[in-house]
Write an enzyme that holds these catalytic residues in place. Structure first.
Site, PDB file in Angstrom:
ATOM      1  N   ASP A 172      -4.183  85.159  -0.725  1.00  0.00           N
ATOM      2  CA  ASP A 172      -4.322  85.278  -2.180  1.00  0.00           C
ATOM      3  C   ASP A 172      -5.427  84.313  -2.617  1.00  0.00           C
ATOM      4  O   ASP A 172      -6.143  83.737  -1.787  1.00  0.00           O
ATOM      5  CB  ASP A 172      -2.983  85.079  -2.901  1.00  0.00           C
ATOM      6  CG  ASP A 172      -2.516  83.627  -2.923  1.00  0.00           C
ATOM      7  OD1 ASP A 172      -3.157  82.766  -2.269  1.00  0.00           O
ATOM      8  OD2 ASP A 172      -1.508  83.339  -3.592  1.00  0.00           O
TER       9      ASP A 172
ATOM     10  N   CYS B 249      -1.429  81.714   1.667  1.00  0.00           N
ATOM     11  CA  CYS B 249      -1.320  81.527   0.219  1.00  0.00           C
ATOM     12  C   CYS B 249      -1.101  80.034  -0.035  1.00  0.00           C
ATOM     13  O   CYS B 249      -1.273  79.224   0.888  1.00  0.00           O
ATOM     14  CB  CYS B 249      -0.247  82.419  -0.407  1.00  0.00           C
ATOM     15  SG  CYS B 249       1.451  82.066   0.059  1.00  0.00           S
TER      16      CYS B 249
ATOM     17  N   THR C 112       1.595  77.968  -0.776  1.00  0.00           N
ATOM     18  CA  THR C 112       2.657  77.346   0.022  1.00  0.00           C
ATOM     19  C   THR C 112       2.948  78.107   1.303  1.00  0.00           C
ATOM     20  O   THR C 112       3.662  77.592   2.176  1.00  0.00           O
ATOM     21  CB  THR C 112       3.981  77.305  -0.759  1.00  0.00           C
ATOM     22  OG1 THR C 112       4.421  78.657  -0.972  1.00  0.00           O
ATOM     23  CG2 THR C 112       3.828  76.584  -2.098  1.00  0.00           C
TER      24      THR C 112
ATOM     25  N   HIS D 224       9.357  80.850  20.644  1.00  0.00           N
ATOM     26  CA  HIS D 224      10.766  81.191  20.421  1.00  0.00           C
ATOM     27  C   HIS D 224      10.953  82.430  19.542  1.00  0.00           C
ATOM     28  O   HIS D 224      11.939  83.150  19.715  1.00  0.00           O
ATOM     29  CB  HIS D 224      11.484  80.014  19.762  1.00  0.00           C
ATOM     30  CG  HIS D 224      11.688  78.857  20.685  1.00  0.00           C
ATOM     31  ND1 HIS D 224      12.442  77.753  20.349  1.00  0.00           N
ATOM     32  CD2 HIS D 224      11.234  78.621  21.948  1.00  0.00           C
ATOM     33  CE1 HIS D 224      12.442  76.888  21.363  1.00  0.00           C
ATOM     34  NE2 HIS D 224      11.707  77.392  22.342  1.00  0.00           N
TER      35      HIS D 224
ATOM     36  N   HIS E 144      15.425  84.169  23.886  1.00  0.00           N
ATOM     37  CA  HIS E 144      14.749  84.321  22.590  1.00  0.00           C
ATOM     38  C   HIS E 144      14.532  85.793  22.258  1.00  0.00           C
ATOM     39  O   HIS E 144      14.583  86.180  21.084  1.00  0.00           O
ATOM     40  CB  HIS E 144      13.425  83.555  22.602  1.00  0.00           C
ATOM     41  CG  HIS E 144      13.602  82.101  22.845  1.00  0.00           C
ATOM     42  ND1 HIS E 144      14.282  81.276  21.966  1.00  0.00           N
ATOM     43  CD2 HIS E 144      13.224  81.319  23.889  1.00  0.00           C
ATOM     44  CE1 HIS E 144      14.298  80.044  22.452  1.00  0.00           C
ATOM     45  NE2 HIS E 144      13.669  80.042  23.618  1.00  0.00           N
TER      46      HIS E 144
HETATM   47  C1  RB5 Z   1      -0.413  80.876  -6.399  1.00  0.00           C
HETATM   48  O1  RB5 Z   1      -0.520  79.994  -7.472  1.00  0.00           O
HETATM   49  C2  RB5 Z   1       0.800  80.529  -5.567  1.00  0.00           C
HETATM   50  O2  RB5 Z   1       1.976  80.779  -6.251  1.00  0.00           O
HETATM   51  C3  RB5 Z   1       0.773  81.306  -4.261  1.00  0.00           C
HETATM   52  O3  RB5 Z   1      -0.422  81.030  -3.584  1.00  0.00           O
HETATM   53  C4  RB5 Z   1       1.855  81.012  -3.263  1.00  0.00           C
HETATM   54  O4  RB5 Z   1       2.003  79.637  -3.063  1.00  0.00           O
HETATM   55  C5  RB5 Z   1       3.144  81.667  -3.501  1.00  0.00           C
HETATM   56  O5  RB5 Z   1       4.053  81.609  -2.684  1.00  0.00           O
END
Ligand code: RB5
Length: 142
Positions: free
Chosen positions: A8, A65, A67, A98, A133
């Site tokens: 993203d 993305c 997180t 695993h 596994h």
């Molecule tokens: C974008 O701001 C953020 O929410 C996205 O990159 C991600 O971390 C969502 O899980």
């Protein structure tokens, strides 16, 4: 080898860096976007990547993305996908050894470019151990 990749807006810069890194290793890339830093919704690229892997267009992918969690949640809705979130090399190795993760998910806002390359290398260089596994991952689809 071909690797599918998606991100993203939060992962765009890192995706572009990792594409250069992979190309330097003669690995082909199919880029599912996004293609700019404009705000977008991660499921819009996660699902096409997952479907391509389920359809065996290629075997593995990378998703990025902020997180990593939005990508992991979206990708893991697909029965043929085992998307593993990794923020260090040990976790990257273990999600392959695993869990036989077929998509590596990276948290762009919590790792730098060099760490991402090290994580990616650890994941690519690790073999699935099979055995007990395999029995466990066979029980994941519901
Ligand atoms: C974008 O701001 C953020 O929410 C996205 O990159 C991600 O971390 C969502 O899980």
């Amino acid at each position: 080898m071909t690797i599918g990749i998606c991100c993203d807006h939060a992962g765009f810069d890192l995706k572009e860096e990792l594409k250069i890194f992979l190309q330097s290793k003669n690995i082909d890339i199919k880029d599912f976007g996004t293609h700019s830093k404009a705000s977008m919704d991660y499921p819009d690229v996660a699902h096409p990547l997952a479907i391509a892997i389920e359809n065996q267009e290629f075997n593995i992918g990378i998703a990025i993305c902020g997180t990593g969690n939005g990508m992991a949640m979206s990708l893991n809705k697909h029965k043929g996908i085992r998307a593993g979130l990794a923020w260090n090399e040990d976790i990257a190795s273990l999600i392959k050894a695993h869990n036989n993760a077929n998509i590596l998910v990276l948290p762009a806002r919590f790792i730098d470019e060099e760490k991402a390359k090290a994580i990616l290398t650890a994941w690519l260089d690790t073999e699935f151990e099979g055995g007990r596994h395999q029995k466990r991952i066979d029980k994941i689809p519901c």
